[in-house]
Scaffold this active site. Structure first.
Site, PDB file in Angstrom:
ATOM      1  CB  CYS A  68      -1.268   8.186   2.518  1.00  0.00           C
ATOM      2  SG  CYS A  68      -2.281   8.378   1.049  1.00  0.00           S
ATOM      3  CG  ASP A  70      -1.318   7.718  -2.097  1.00  0.00           C
ATOM      4  OD1 ASP A  70      -0.084   7.664  -1.978  1.00  0.00           O
ATOM      5  OD2 ASP A  70      -2.077   6.775  -1.794  1.00  0.00           O
ATOM      6  CB  CYS A  94       1.184   3.260  -2.036  1.00  0.00           C
ATOM      7  SG  CYS A  94      -0.616   3.216  -2.068  1.00  0.00           S
ATOM      8  CB  CYS A 137      -5.702   3.494  -3.109  1.00  0.00           C
ATOM      9  SG  CYS A 137      -4.226   3.623  -2.076  1.00  0.00           S
TER      10      CYS A 137
END
Length: 167
Positions: A68, A70, A94, A137
């Site tokens: 993603c 991150d 995000c 996350c």
């Protein structure tokens, strides 16, 4: 007249880079919403910033999720009793990644590094009410604290001040 263009705004990540325009947090993303805890940590991040990476009492963890994009940097400052006395983060990602970073800084401040190593991503995800699609996350936050502690230990030559093991 109502305009969708007014709802779409560019976002600046905690690293200061401009992200692609997106809907503000708290609005529906598909059929889902961010939880209020995620919104709070995203809009009011705690302990954002940097510590001196050359300080021998500072450990730095840098982790990323290639799927993603991150990236999370977490830094801890540890005292002579192996307690985390300061912690800072910078995250490019995000809202859930930024919230996970902010939350973990609050959680580990004041902890002994051995206690901090016991924190699991499931604890973070549960506290922030992250949906399954955002569990990566919380995994980043767990990996970041472990990486920062590993870096701190490496700077100290692997030594930790603790009670000697009984024979």
């Amino acid at each position: 007249m109502f305009s969708l263009a007014k709802q779409i705004t560019p976002r600046i990540s905690t690293l200061g880079r401009l992200q692609q325009p997106s809907m503000k947090l708290g609005r529906a993303v598909g059929a889902r919403f961010y939880h209020e805890k995620v919104i709070d940590h995203y809009e009011n991040p705690r302990n954002m910033g940097s510590l001196d990476k050359h300080d021998p009492s500072v450990g730095t963890g840098l982790v990323g999720a290639p799927a993603c994009g991150d990236v999370m940097r977490l830094q801890i400052k540890v005292d002579d009793d192996n307690n985390i006395v300061d912690v800072k983060f910078k995250t490019f990602g995000c809202g859930s990644a930024i919230a996970s970073s902010s939350y973990i800084t609050e959680r580990v401040r004041g902890m002994n590094i051995e206690e901090a190593l016991k924190i699991k991503n499931t604890d973070i995800a549960k506290e922030l009410c992250l949906p399954p699609v955002k569990l990566h996350c919380s995994m980043l936050a767990e990996d970041a604290i472990k990486s920062a502690i590993k870096d701190f230990r490496t700077k100290r030559g692997g030594e930790l001040r603790s009670a000697p093991a009984s024979a």
